[in-house]
Enzyme design. Structure first.
Site, PDB file in Angstrom:
ATOM      1  N   HIS A   1       0.818  -1.209   0.000  1.00  0.00           N
ATOM      2  CA  HIS A   1       0.000   0.000   0.000  1.00  0.00           C
ATOM      3  C   HIS A   1       0.856   1.264   0.000  1.00  0.00           C
ATOM      4  O   HIS A   1       0.406   2.321   0.429  1.00  0.00           O
ATOM      5  CB  HIS A   1      -0.940   0.003   1.204  1.00  0.00           C
ATOM      6  CG  HIS A   1      -1.970  -1.095   1.167  1.00  0.00           C
ATOM      7  ND1 HIS A   1      -2.904  -1.264   2.158  1.00  0.00           N
ATOM      8  CD2 HIS A   1      -2.195  -2.079   0.259  1.00  0.00           C
ATOM      9  CE1 HIS A   1      -3.672  -2.314   1.866  1.00  0.00           C
ATOM     10  NE2 HIS A   1      -3.253  -2.817   0.715  1.00  0.00           N
ATOM     11  N   GLY A   2       2.096   1.127  -0.441  1.00  0.00           N
ATOM     12  CA  GLY A   2       2.941   2.299  -0.600  1.00  0.00           C
ATOM     13  C   GLY A   2       3.630   2.748   0.673  1.00  0.00           C
ATOM     14  O   GLY A   2       3.698   2.030   1.670  1.00  0.00           O
TER      15      GLY A   2
END
Length: 402
Positions: free
Chosen positions: A246-247
């Site tokens: 999710h970064g």
């Protein structure tokens, strides 16, 4: 005369030998865990042996200590390594540390935990195998109030002037590495791996930390590659490959009382490959904490088929419906994004949704080039709400700043 010179020379060499022999050395005292009772059969619980070895290494006087885990598989129940120590400790892992497959066999919230230690070094080519596959279906705490709390792989609390280099964390039950009140810590050449659908397996998570350096690291997880929480300051991230996951996320923030500012973040020369998010800041719609998020620089960032390459979400609600108590009271300002390029699977490649009560300030976009490569046709677009800033250089999508 020649004889006298020879005798004098021999006497000098003798004096020098005595001086060197009598001078105390600072060589590490070497603790090979196998020689102190640990077994590499992959079945015997080595928790007691490791704890005893730690006590010897930590309390040794007269030089540094090195704990060595050779090649082999060392099954390890939950352990805590607690300081303060009387010397610097180096933990070299060349083998595999194997967690219990049954999550109930780990009694604490962290499988391997380090607390109250300065000058700790963890290195080697070995692996921390969290054996998380059996645990992931049990990660239902949002729906089940009686859920079993799963353990993170490795934790650091009140650990300063320390580092991790070279090791691999595989298939954590929950988060891989968790840092709380840690200062001056370096993370280099680390590999973090879990499937993209493994829940809550954050790679690196930080709270109330400062002066953190992360470089040359690959992170693939089912949640944030790096999560930056309340009170974290002066963090430098470079040459990180993130995906799946999710970064690199700042937050979530603003939900709880007494949260602290998050300031001084630099992310550069980093690649997001197939992630849900890339650059992400998320805050709750709540007035619980009025804090500042500021002085962030993102530059030379490549996005490869990222769903949300750039996103500020000040209406964060991961599991609707969420109770909206107020507009977010988290102030985001002094944010620079430079040379961000690549492809977005979402048509909205730049999504800046800031708080109406505390609009984002001094947001600077420089040379953004994010092309839409998703199923939906058309070029990439940008969305801006309550943002004050400027843009220059190449701009794809066309910016929407005031």
């Amino acid at each position: 005369m020649t004889c006298i010179a020879s005798v004098f020379k021999a006497l000098c060499l003798f004096v020098l030998f005595v001086a060197v022999a009598c001078h105390p050395t600072n060589r590490p005292n070497f603790f090979n865990v196998q020689r102190y009772g640990a077994k590499s059969d992959g079945q015997t619980d080595n928790a007691k042996a490791f704890t005893n070895i730690w006590k010897m290494a930590c309390t040794r006087r007269g030089g540094n200590s090195k704990i060595y885990v050779p090649k082999g598989t060392f099954y390890l129940g939950g352990v805590e390594f607690v300081g303060p120590c009387t010397n610097d400790v180096e933990f070299v892992i060349d083998g595999t540390l194997l967690a219990p497959a049954n999550p109930k066999d780990i009694k604490n919230d962290t499988w391997i935990n380090f607390r109250y230690i300065n000058n700790l070094s963890i290195s080697g080519g070995g692996t921390l195998d969290g054996q998380g596959k059996e645990s992931w279906p049990l990660n239902d705490c949002l729906k089940n109030t009686h859920c079993h709390k799963l353990a993170k792989t490795m934790g650091f609390s009140f650990v300063n002037n320390s580092r991790i280099n070279g090791i691999t964390s595989l298939n954590s039950k929950m988060g891989h590495f968790n840092f709380f009140s840690v200062h001056h810590f370096n993370i280099t050449d680390v590999t973090i791996t879990a499937p993209g659908d493994s829940p809550n397996t954050d790679g690196l998570k930080f709270g109330l930390c400062s002066n953190i350096h992360i470089s040359n690291t690959h992170i693939g997880t089912g949640d944030d590659c790096i999560a930056i929480l309340s009170g974290t300051t002066n963090m430098n991230i470079s040459n990180v490959n993130c995906g799946p996951g999710h970064g690199i996320s700042v937050g979530s923030l603003g939900k709880n009382k007494d949260e602290k500012d998050v300031t001084g973040l630099t992310v550069r020369d980093t690649v997001f490959n197939g992630t849900k998010d890339g650059i992400r800041i998320k805050t709750w719609e709540s007035l619980a904490s009025k804090i500042l998020v500021s002085n962030f620089i993102y530059k030379n960032i490549q996005m490869i088929n990222v769903e949300n390459p750039i996103i500020i979400d000040q209406k964060y609600c991961p599991n609707p419906p969420c109770e909206k108590k107020a507009e977010s009271h988290v102030q985001i300002q002094d944010l620079k994004l430079k040379n961000i390029y690549g492809t977005s699977t979402n048509k909205v490649a730049v999504n800046l949704q800031c708080s109406k009560s505390f609009p984002c300030k001094k947001v600077e976009l420089i040379d953004i080039n994010l092309e839409h490569k998703g199923v939906e046709g058309g070029p990439s677009t940008a969305v801006c709400e309550n943002v004050d800033g400027s843009a220059r250089g190449k701009m794809v999508p066309q910016h929407c700043l005031d």
